[in-house]
Each structure stands twice: as structure tokens, then as C-alpha cells.
Design an enzyme around this catalytic site. Structure first.
Site, PDB file in Angstrom:
ATOM      1  CD  GLU A  36     -49.177  32.613 -15.949  1.00  0.00           C
ATOM      2  OE1 GLU A  36     -49.471  33.742 -16.386  1.00  0.00           O
ATOM      3  OE2 GLU A  36     -50.018  31.848 -15.412  1.00  0.00           O
ATOM      4  CG  HIS A  38     -45.470  36.437  -8.514  1.00  0.00           C
ATOM      5  ND1 HIS A  38     -44.540  36.974  -9.360  1.00  0.00           N
ATOM      6  CD2 HIS A  38     -44.877  36.332  -7.304  1.00  0.00           C
ATOM      7  CE1 HIS A  38     -43.415  37.203  -8.688  1.00  0.00           C
ATOM      8  NE2 HIS A  38     -43.582  36.814  -7.454  1.00  0.00           N
TER       9      HIS A  38
END
Ligand code: PAF
Length: 293
Positions: A36, A38
Site C-alpha cells: 500500500e 507504493h
């Protein structure tokens, strides 16, 4: 439709076409095994520019002998699915030879900022990061590049590189994304044993406890702040602190006391997995979040 390419020339051509069409381009460099954190970078990139490219490349040049290059998590199918759903235009997933052709011998060393904290324990790490980002920036010539604040020293180094080499790219920092128990999201979290995973949230609780000291009106010494963090971690026998330091958030010079703002940056080993985390402290306020995208 998301485009996937392994070739630098194709990536260069796609970026050049977008530029010629008048589009702005944001690049999100990653090493894959996406989470999440990224995806929050991808969303920030999409909010800034009308085309988004993501690179996935586990860069051997930033790992030294004995580090976790060989067991760095890799989830290529899943990564592509997540990026497609998040609206990425192009994924660039080169091989080592695409990035470092035979005879490659040019390196970027941001001398001033690379020797401290993580750099002191991972010789050559930031040279590898700066070099691969410089190659990626040259391929894409993006308007914007987005990085997570968890790697605060990396961010400062890349900002300095862009400034020193006049690359004309806006480096955008994004806040750390945490698991519900406070552990900073990292691809390396997948390598933790159940016991290590259960103890790892103590890193953020230790940072939070140390940050409380900054909330008072008076000056507080770096020794007290770091001491509070170490004390909070001491019952957690699965965790070994590699460093914990209060530094100036721009220069990364060590601070003796918290006069205005300081970055409390830590690296902790959970077994053989090295985790990093940090919080920004402001005297009189405690932990502050200013890393808005
Ligand atoms: O932060 C990372 O994942 C890497 O250091 C980066 C910036 C993609 C360079 O390999």
C-alpha cells in the site's frame, strides 16, 4: 491499457512520445514486492501528472556482499495487477544487463549525505541508489519523481543529486504508510518470522514514546529522546537497534538537542531483517507530519 516494457529504449520512446504530446510525466521508482505504501506513491504521482510510469528493478548495486539481495521479496504478477488497477500507464521492469551493460563504470556519489546513518552501515548503498535513479531519470526525463519518506536519507540524497546535477525534476516525498499496529510498510516485512512480526510494531511505539518528549515547551536533548526510544525497545529481545539518531531533517547532521525540528531516524534488526523507520519531531508539538505530497 497499461504498457509493460523491459527495454530502456522502448521506455525512453514512450516517455518522449508523451512529452511531444504535451503530457506531464511522473516516475515512481520501486524494487517491486509492492504494498500500500507504493500504491500511495502511485496515487500521488497521478495527482501531479497526467502520465505515470513505475519502474520495478531490484538494483544489485545498492546491496553489498552478505545483504539480502538474493532473498529480496519478488511478486511480479501481483505487482502488475495492482499497478494496472491503480491506473499506471507504463511499467518498466528491466533486467540487470539493461541497466548496467557490460563495462558499466560510472557512479554517482552524493558525498555529503551518504556517509551517515544507513550509509555508515551499508557502504556503497547510496551510491547504488543515486546511480540507478540517475539512469532512470535519464531514461524517462520525468517532471516529477515520487519517493516514500520512510527512506528519509534516500530522499535527501536524491534531492541533492537533482539539485547538484541540475536535473530539473521535482522530487515529491510521501508520508510513511503504516500497518494498523503501526509497523511501517516495507517489502521486507514479508521476511519476518511470526515472532519478529509480533515484536516489530514496538519500533513505532518506541518512536512515539520518544516523540512525546518533544511535546513539552522546553529544549530536550537528543540523548534523552534516543534514550527513551532505546528504553522502549529493550524488552523486545527479537529486536536489535543498529542506530537511533536525532538529526537535522535537511542536512542529516546529528543534533545535540531539539531546538526546532529534528528527524528521529532508526534502523533495527528483527533477526536477519533490517527495518528502518523515522518520525519528524517539532519542539512543543511532538511528532508532526509535514511530508504532504
Ligand atoms: O526505495 C527503493 O525502493 C529503492 O531504493 C529505489 C529508489 C527504487 C532505487 O532502487
Amino acid at each position: 491499457m497499461m504498457q509493460l516494457t523491459r527495454g530502456p529504449v522502448e521506455a525512453m520512446e514512450a516517455a518522449a512520445t508523451w512529452r511531444a504530446e504535451g503530457h506531464s510525466l511522473a516516475l515512481v521508482p520501486t524494487m517491486g514486492a509492492l504494498h500500500e505504501g507504493h500504491l500511495s506513491l502511485v496515487r500521488a504521482a497521478a495527482a501531479k501528472c497526467d502520465r505515470v510510469a513505475v519502474s520495478i528493478f531490484v538494483n544489485p548495486a545498492q546491496f553489498s556482499e552478505g545483504e539480502d539481495l538474493d532473498r529480496y521479496p519478488s511478486t511480479p504478477e501481483r505487482d502488475l495487477g495492482l499497478l494496472e488497477k491503480t491506473g499506471v500507464d507504463l511499467v518498466f521492469a528491466p533486467g540487470s544487463r539493461d541497466m548496467y551493460p557490460a563495462g558499466f563504470s560510472t557512479w554517482i556519489d552524493v558525498e555529503d549525505l551518504s556517509g551517515r546513518l544507513c550509509g555508515a552501515f551499508r557502504p556503497g548503498h547510496f551510491r547504488g541508489v543515486a546511480t540507478v535513479c540517475c539512469i532512470l531519470f535519464d531514461i524517462f526525463r520525468p517532471d516529477v519523481a515520487v519517493f516514500g519518506q520512510k527512506d528519509a536519507q534516500q530522499l535527501a540524497i536524491l534531492k541533492r543529486m537533482v539539485r547538484d546535477l541540475r536535473l530539473g525534476i521535482l522530487i515529491v516525498p510521501c508520508p510513511i504508510v503504516r500497518e494498523p499496529d503501526g509497523l511501517a510498510m516495507s517489502s521486507r516485512n514479508a521476511l519476518l518470522s511470526p515472532v519478529e512480526r509480533a515484536e516489530a510494531p514496538a519500533i513505532f511505539s518506541g518512536l512515539t514514546r520518544a516523540g512525546e518528549l518533544a511535546g513539552g515547551p522546553g529544549a530536550v536533548s537528543a540523548q534523552e529522546i534516543v534514550g527513551r526510544f532505546l528504553e522502549a525497545l529493550s524488552p523486545h529481545t527479537a529486536l536489535k537497534v543498529q542506530y537511533a539518531e536525532l538529526v537535522d531533517p535537511d542536512s542529516f547532521e546529528p543534533l545535540e538537542e531539539l531546538d526546532s525540528r529534528g528527524l528521529l531516524a532508526v534502523a533495527v534488526h528483527a533477526g536477519s531483517v533490517r527495518l528502518i523507520d523515522n518520525v519528524l519531531l517539532e519542539r512543543g508539538k511532538g511528532i508532526v507530519e509535514v511530508w504532504n505530497c
